[in-house]
Design an enzyme around this catalytic site. Structure first.
Site, PDB file in Angstrom:
ATOM      1  CB  CYS A   1      -1.879   3.030  -5.667  1.00 28.87           C
ATOM      2  SG  CYS A   1      -2.775   1.488  -5.567  1.00 28.87           S
TER       3      CYS A   1
ATOM      4  NE  ARG B   1      -1.869  -1.007  -9.324  1.00 23.87           N
ATOM      5  CZ  ARG B   1      -3.088  -0.476  -9.340  1.00 23.87           C
ATOM      6  NH1 ARG B   1      -3.260   0.820  -9.489  1.00 23.87           N
ATOM      7  NH2 ARG B   1      -4.144  -1.265  -9.184  1.00 23.87           N
TER       8      ARG B   1
ATOM      9  CG  HIS C   1      -2.086  -0.854   1.150  1.00 26.12           C
ATOM     10  ND1 HIS C   1      -2.948  -0.845   0.078  1.00 26.12           N
ATOM     11  CD2 HIS C   1      -2.596  -1.768   2.030  1.00 26.12           C
ATOM     12  CE1 HIS C   1      -3.922  -1.713   0.291  1.00 26.12           C
ATOM     13  NE2 HIS C   1      -3.730  -2.297   1.460  1.00 26.12           N
TER      14      HIS C   1
END
Length: 268
Positions: free
Chosen positions: A246, A255, A172
């Site tokens: 991300c 990405r 993340h």
């Protein structure tokens, strides 16, 4: 004399009942707006603060458990409560899948894993001094089993640490520990170390792809090369590491990719 007629004043009473109803309606509306605002603020605080705090604490505990396990000449059997090898969740079966390209934090395209740790098993520690990162690496990239715990997930089917090919990872960028929050700050020459039970592998950052599509599976191929921007990547076989997350922040539309090459292998 002519009598003067007296006028009787007429008193018009306003509708006090209607006014009270209007006031009550406005007050109720204000209470609803304030309540919704507080709920929204709590949700934001939960996502941006609590999930980070909880995931970072859990990830730090897992790193400590791994290091204790590695220093123990007779490690606890995997799957026991004291072992960091306890697994939960899936490996890319839902959520952040690497095989379909619909994952949250990394592009897809990886083949099925062979001779890999069990799903969601934490089995290595990644350190990136430039951004102050120390985090466990776990098998798979599912949200519930790996990424939402603040772990760095290993794409099933890609190389293991130090192996020939591409050791591809995802994590993340925002919330749930956000391990890869600042990988955009990595520059050529920065070190990425991956520690396992017996060996410490050092990769050196070599290339960055600031933005590509979520389905760009080429970036996690054995010889990593973007399918969207084919001029970015490699052409020769080697031992690579790939970090994916991300971008832009707080979105999952594109990405961000950072690549490195294996430059040192040492025993623990």
């Amino acid at each position: 004399m002519r009598a003067v007629a007296k006028r009787i004043p007429v008193v018009v009473q306003r509708n006090s009942r209607g006014r009270r109803a209007a006031v009550r309606g406005l007050w109720t509306s204000a209470e609803v707006v304030v309540t919704l605002g507080v709920v929204l603020l709590l949700l934001v605080a939960h996502q941006l603060w609590w999930t980070n705090r909880q995931a970072r604490a859990g990830a730090a505990h897992t790193v400590q458990a791994l290091q204790r396990d590695w220093s123990d000449p007779a490690p606890a059997p995997s799957g026991t409560p004291d072992s960091p090898a306890v697994s939960a969740g899936d490996t890319g079966g839902a959520g952040d899948t690497g095989n379909t390209g619909d994952g949250k934090d990394g592009p897809g395209g990886a083949a099925p894993a062979t001779d890999a740790p069990r799903r969601s098993q934490a089995y290595a520690v990644i350190r990136i001094p430039r951004i102050g990162l120390t985090a466990p690496v776990a098998q798979g990239i599912s949200r519930s089993g790996v990424l939402d715990k603040g772990y760095v997930g290993h794409y099933p089917g890609t190389a293991q640490p130090g192996g020939a090919g591409n050791f591809a990872l995802a994590a993340h960028r925002n919330t749930h520990g956000e391990p890869f929050r600042y990988i955009n700050r990595l520059r050529r020459g920065d070190r990425v170390t991956v520690e396992t039970r017996d060996t410490v592998y050092t990769y050196t950052v070599d290339k960055t792809l600031p933005q590509t599509g979520a389905g760009d599976g080429g970036v996690v191929a054995a010889v990593p090369r973007s399918n969207v921007k084919p001029y970015v990547g490699y052409r020769a076989a080697g031992s690579y590491v790939t970090l994916t997350t991300c971008t832009p922040e707080f979105t999952s539309r594109y990405r961000l990719v950072v690549w490195g090459k294996l430059t040192d292998v040492r025993g623990r």
